[in-house]
Design a protein around this motif. Sequence first.
Motif, PDB file in Angstrom:
ATOM      1  N   GLN A 325       0.827  -1.205   0.000  1.00 39.17           N
ATOM      2  CA  GLN A 325       0.000   0.000   0.000  1.00 39.17           C
ATOM      3  C   GLN A 325       0.862   1.256   0.000  1.00 39.17           C
ATOM      4  OE1 GLN A 325      -2.537  -0.373   3.473  1.00 39.17           O
ATOM      5  NE2 GLN A 325      -3.961  -1.744   2.414  1.00 39.17           N
ATOM      6  N   VAL A 326       0.314   2.300  -0.605  1.00 38.98           N
ATOM      7  CA  VAL A 326       0.957   3.610  -0.584  1.00 38.98           C
ATOM      8  C   VAL A 326      -0.097   4.658  -0.241  1.00 38.98           C
ATOM      9  CG1 VAL A 326       2.777   3.036  -2.231  1.00 38.98           C
ATOM     10  CG2 VAL A 326       0.587   3.877  -3.074  1.00 38.98           C
ATOM     11  N   ARG A 327       0.371   5.786   0.275  1.00 44.33           N
ATOM     12  CA  ARG A 327      -0.508   6.939   0.526  1.00 44.33           C
ATOM     13  C   ARG A 327      -0.227   7.957  -0.571  1.00 44.33           C
ATOM     14  NH1 ARG A 327      -4.790   7.483   3.784  1.00 44.33           N
ATOM     15  NH2 ARG A 327      -4.128   9.494   4.659  1.00 44.33           N
ATOM     16  N   VAL A 328      -1.251   8.267  -1.343  1.00 48.14           N
ATOM     17  CA  VAL A 328      -1.075   9.173  -2.472  1.00 48.14           C
ATOM     18  C   VAL A 328      -2.248  10.144  -2.530  1.00 48.14           C
ATOM     19  CG1 VAL A 328       0.215   7.458  -3.820  1.00 48.14           C
ATOM     20  CG2 VAL A 328      -2.250   7.632  -4.085  1.00 48.14           C
ATOM     21  N   ARG A 350       3.054   8.483 -11.903  1.00 51.43           N
ATOM     22  CA  ARG A 350       4.334   8.397 -11.191  1.00 51.43           C
ATOM     23  C   ARG A 350       5.360   9.376 -11.761  1.00 51.43           C
ATOM     24  NH1 ARG A 350       2.462   3.180 -12.088  1.00 51.43           N
ATOM     25  NH2 ARG A 350       2.310   1.790 -10.280  1.00 51.43           N
ATOM     26  N   TRP A 356       3.259  10.774  -5.991  1.00 53.48           N
ATOM     27  CA  TRP A 356       2.366  10.052  -6.877  1.00 53.48           C
ATOM     28  C   TRP A 356       0.958  10.619  -6.745  1.00 53.48           C
ATOM     29  CZ3 TRP A 356       3.394   4.062  -6.421  1.00 53.48           C
ATOM     30  CH2 TRP A 356       4.712   3.792  -6.814  1.00 53.48           C
ATOM     31  N   THR A 391      -5.272   5.843   0.869  1.00 56.59           N
ATOM     32  CA  THR A 391      -4.483   4.623   0.778  1.00 56.59           C
ATOM     33  C   THR A 391      -4.846   3.887  -0.501  1.00 56.59           C
ATOM     34  OG1 THR A 391      -4.362   4.391   3.178  1.00 56.59           O
ATOM     35  CG2 THR A 391      -4.011   2.398   1.880  1.00 56.59           C
ATOM     36  N   LEU A 394      -1.786  -1.579  -4.124  1.00 58.20           N
ATOM     37  CA  LEU A 394      -1.184  -1.676  -5.450  1.00 58.20           C
ATOM     38  C   LEU A 394      -1.429  -3.049  -6.064  1.00 58.20           C
ATOM     39  CD1 LEU A 394       2.245   0.010  -4.687  1.00 58.20           C
ATOM     40  CD2 LEU A 394       0.266   1.041  -5.807  1.00 58.20           C
TER      41      LEU A 394
END
Length: 395
Positions: A325-328, A350, A356, A391, A394
Amino acid sequence: MIDVSEHLAAILEAVRPLIPESRDVAAARGRVLRYPVSAAVDVPGFDSSAMDGFAVRDLDAPATLRVVADLPAGTDLDPPMDAGDAARIMTGAPVPTDATAVVPFEETARGLAGGLEPVEVVVAPRAPGAHIRRRGSDVRQGDLVVEAGVRLTAARIGAIAASGVGTVEVSRAARVAVVSTGSELVAPGTELRRGRIPESNSVLLAGLAEEAGADVVLRTSVDDEGDGPRRAIAAAEAAGADVVVFSGGVSAGAYEVVKNTLGDLMRFDRVRMQPGKPQGFGRTPAGTLLFGLPGNPVSAAVSFELFVRPALRALEGDVELGRAQVRVALAGGWRARPGRTQYVPVSLDRSDPQRWRATPTPRGTRGLGQAEGLAVIPSRDDDLAPDALVTVALW
């Protein structure tokens, strides 16, 4: 309705990990390691040269040395050396016991071209032990190499093999059967008549199962009437399936064939999520896990991600059940839904690696095909402002 976490917890509680099997390490990539691997040998197993050059003894200034041996990788020679001696040595070869350093060939007058002729060292070793890899400097016998519960990558199986271990205990791939329901379904590419649609869910869900590391042992579809789901379960178990995934037939309509025929085996709930509110789950007497997902392709894909994929990984004993997971920032903002967590297919920009941005893809199957992850929009009363952080799981 129940929460997503409650439904997932009930699923994971029903999972019984697969029995481990022994496998040659070279054939174990992609499988989950069930027991930790410790080194069988020291790595390296002897003091070895880190460079092509000359092993020397107690040299602290430029000098011309007598070459007493030629040591390629794999040799078992250990020539005695006095001060003033050198041994031509290749990378990975055992360093003579009497040597105190290795001089790279670039720091000699003629490099390796002189063979066993005297060598002129123009740069003395910077310190004792220079360019020598000491025995056990990477791993000592008995040290942990790879912990249990991780999926074996090429790098991990390489580390295991280098530590002298030839076989590992891993889980086999989970076996999955995928069953689409609906009398309106026809094979993709078939000429359509009014009321019929291409059957795509079994292709989609089988692909997601394979991407999760599973083996698909059956892919079929059943009509909205009759005992097709029960016959599909029998065929799946005959094929050795650990999991049967149904799509469609779990909602509140008049022809919900999974719900109407499998009520003795499955529980059907409404889950606080969008898409994918209707969900079913159960087990057969033989222990086969049964999933009932909505028939809409996007709902089915989201439901697979949230519930089936973690179960497949838990069957293998994987400690990582979820996606990375990423925070974007979410471009354009989003309308929130009180009482429901939303899972939004998004593409990712990206172009700025420091920031991002996620953009919701178009609705429907075309947008699902463009998605690179799922943005999670928690239940809330106020809408998300443009570029609010979310969140993203991916894909």
